[in-house]
Design an enzyme around this catalytic site. Structure first.
Site, PDB file in Angstrom:
ATOM      1  N   HIS A  30       5.287   6.729  -0.495  1.00 53.24           N
ATOM      2  CA  HIS A  30       6.157   5.568  -0.655  1.00 53.24           C
ATOM      3  C   HIS A  30       5.347   4.296  -0.439  1.00 53.24           C
ATOM      4  O   HIS A  30       4.275   4.329   0.165  1.00 53.24           O
ATOM      5  CB  HIS A  30       7.304   5.614   0.362  1.00 53.24           C
ATOM      6  CG  HIS A  30       6.841   5.520   1.780  1.00 53.24           C
ATOM      7  ND1 HIS A  30       6.330   6.595   2.476  1.00 53.24           N
ATOM      8  CD2 HIS A  30       6.779   4.458   2.641  1.00 53.24           C
ATOM      9  CE1 HIS A  30       5.985   6.220   3.698  1.00 53.24           C
ATOM     10  NE2 HIS A  30       6.240   4.925   3.821  1.00 53.24           N
ATOM     11  N   MET A  32       5.764  12.410   1.990  1.00 53.47           N
ATOM     12  CA  MET A  32       6.685  11.636   1.166  1.00 53.47           C
ATOM     13  C   MET A  32       5.999  10.325   0.784  1.00 53.47           C
ATOM     14  O   MET A  32       6.047   9.342   1.531  1.00 53.47           O
ATOM     15  CB  MET A  32       7.987  11.338   1.904  1.00 53.47           C
ATOM     16  CG  MET A  32       8.993  10.575   1.040  1.00 53.47           C
ATOM     17  SD  MET A  32      10.397   9.909   1.979  1.00 53.47           S
ATOM     18  CE  MET A  32       9.584   8.668   2.993  1.00 53.47           C
ATOM     19  N   THR A  51       0.485   4.863   1.781  1.00 49.33           N
ATOM     20  CA  THR A  51      -0.331   5.571   2.775  1.00 49.33           C
ATOM     21  C   THR A  51      -0.609   6.992   2.297  1.00 49.33           C
ATOM     22  O   THR A  51       0.313   7.752   1.990  1.00 49.33           O
ATOM     23  CB  THR A  51       0.387   5.607   4.134  1.00 49.33           C
ATOM     24  OG1 THR A  51       0.591   4.269   4.591  1.00 49.33           O
ATOM     25  CG2 THR A  51      -0.445   6.360   5.165  1.00 49.33           C
ATOM     26  N   TYR A  57       9.277  -3.670   7.109  1.00 50.90           N
ATOM     27  CA  TYR A  57       9.209  -3.040   8.430  1.00 50.90           C
ATOM     28  C   TYR A  57      10.249  -3.735   9.311  1.00 50.90           C
ATOM     29  O   TYR A  57      10.162  -4.950   9.546  1.00 50.90           O
ATOM     30  CB  TYR A  57       7.832  -3.235   9.066  1.00 50.90           C
ATOM     31  CG  TYR A  57       6.682  -2.509   8.421  1.00 50.90           C
ATOM     32  CD1 TYR A  57       6.876  -1.450   7.545  1.00 50.90           C
ATOM     33  CD2 TYR A  57       5.363  -2.881   8.713  1.00 50.90           C
ATOM     34  CE1 TYR A  57       5.801  -0.782   6.970  1.00 50.90           C
ATOM     35  CE2 TYR A  57       4.283  -2.218   8.145  1.00 50.90           C
ATOM     36  CZ  TYR A  57       4.510  -1.182   7.272  1.00 50.90           C
ATOM     37  OH  TYR A  57       3.440  -0.521   6.716  1.00 50.90           O
ATOM     38  N   SER A 113       6.034   0.766   1.281  1.00 49.63           N
ATOM     39  CA  SER A 113       6.986   0.037   2.120  1.00 49.63           C
ATOM     40  C   SER A 113       7.158  -1.404   1.655  1.00 49.63           C
ATOM     41  O   SER A 113       6.203  -2.078   1.272  1.00 49.63           O
ATOM     42  CB  SER A 113       6.527   0.052   3.583  1.00 49.63           C
ATOM     43  OG  SER A 113       6.672   1.340   4.141  1.00 49.63           O
ATOM     44  N   HIS A 143       0.835  -1.206   0.000  1.00 48.44           N
ATOM     45  CA  HIS A 143       0.000   0.000   0.000  1.00 48.44           C
ATOM     46  C   HIS A 143       0.868   1.254   0.000  1.00 48.44           C
ATOM     47  O   HIS A 143       2.025   1.217   0.401  1.00 48.44           O
ATOM     48  CB  HIS A 143      -0.887   0.034   1.249  1.00 48.44           C
ATOM     49  CG  HIS A 143      -0.090   0.126   2.519  1.00 48.44           C
ATOM     50  ND1 HIS A 143       0.452  -0.985   3.144  1.00 48.44           N
ATOM     51  CD2 HIS A 143       0.284   1.197   3.287  1.00 48.44           C
ATOM     52  CE1 HIS A 143       1.111  -0.613   4.233  1.00 48.44           C
ATOM     53  NE2 HIS A 143       1.037   0.703   4.339  1.00 48.44           N
TER      54      HIS A 143
END
Length: 287
Positions: free
Chosen positions: A218, A216, A144, A223, A220, A142
């Site tokens: 992005h 920003m 965000t 994590y 991911s 995803h």
């Protein structure tokens, strides 16, 4: 001519003990054996296939009981891990296998723009691959749009309807693989700050009345809490897999971005770094 019993003339009648020759087809025996062999194979195939058919039918019936939106059904089948939030207004009522007690989690939501199709499948697999290599959690791919929304669920949902009415469909474009400075931005695909991407983020902050650091965008990929040296190695590794010829073309990105036709509201308490309590609340088509 011979005179037979009862005065009849003619050739002698065959005796009841006389054998009458039976003409059997030349290949009848082989045909019978072949037929029995085929019958045996058919019964074996039927017996083997039947249990699988029953299992698939049971799985189909199981999924049909959820009464979910098509996008939610897609996510249930493909995203890992995935939990669809309960209809209850309280996220604490949603089932969770998180190691963090539900009562200890802060109610928090995020707005995601999620890839679908082959790209979504590929990125989900890449995230799972990195999670296994580095001991991090798996999560659905995803971008965000807005995170850390600390509002009651019903209020967050009402504002999402307002936001979806304002945001037009747009495209997300990837730039490269890079690294961040904290757990939730360890290694990611940087997203171009195109007009549609930035407009969606600005509209979300306006509707929810939130002020955040400069956006920003992005996607991911990992994590984790890694030092800079380890992050650099992961960036190099993923760049080779997603963009480099050394990948052997098996892991190259199938697309350089994706179209966003809807936004999804997710329950995402950041206190739960396992992500196992995270769940999809609802999806909202864009105008």
């Amino acid at each position: 001519m011979q005179l037979h019993a009862r005065g009849h003339f003619g050739p002698p009648s065959p005796s009841v003990h006389t054998r009458v020759p039976v003409h059997t087809p030349r290949y009848a025996g082989w045909g019978l054996l072949l037929g029995l062999a085929l019958l045996g194979l058919g019964l074996y195939w039927y017996g083997s296939a039947l249990p699988h058919t029953r299992i698939n039918q049971q799985e189909s019936n199981h999924l049909s009981n959820y009464h979910l939106l098509p996008f939610q059904l897609y996510l249930r089948r493909t995203a890992a891990p995935l939990s669809v939030c309960s209809r209850s207004a309280s996220p604490m009522a949603s089932p969770s296998v998180s190691t963090v007690p539900s009562s200890a989690l802060k109610e928090s939501y995020s707005i995601w723009a999620m890839p679908r199709g082959k790209l979504g499948d590929q990125l989900r697999g890449e995230i799972a691959h990195l999670a296994q290599r580095h001991g991090g959690p798996a999560f659905p791919p995803h971008v965000t749009v807005l995170g850390d929304i600390e509002r009651p669920r019903e209020e967050a949902q009402a504002l999402m309807k307002e936001l979806a009415a304002q945001v037009k469909k747009y495209r997300i474009n990837f730039v490269n693989v890079t690294r961040g400075t904290f757990f939730y931005q360890c290694v990611f695909l940087l997203v171009a700050k195109d007009e549609g991407t930035m407009a969606a983020a600005a509209a979300a902050r306006s509707v929810y009345g939130m002020t955040t650091p400069p956006y920003m965008p992005h996607l991911s990929l990992l994590y984790a809490d890694l030092d800079d040296t380890e992050k650099a190695k992961v960036v190099e590794y993923e760049t080779a897999r997603l963009y480099g010829e050394s990948s052997g073309y098996d892991t190259l990105l199938v697309e350089t971005g994706y179209e966003v036709g809807s936004l999804a509201l997710w329950y995402t308490p950041t206190d739960d770094e396992t992500t196992q309590s995270w769940c999809l609340v609802e999806e909202y088509p864009l105008s």
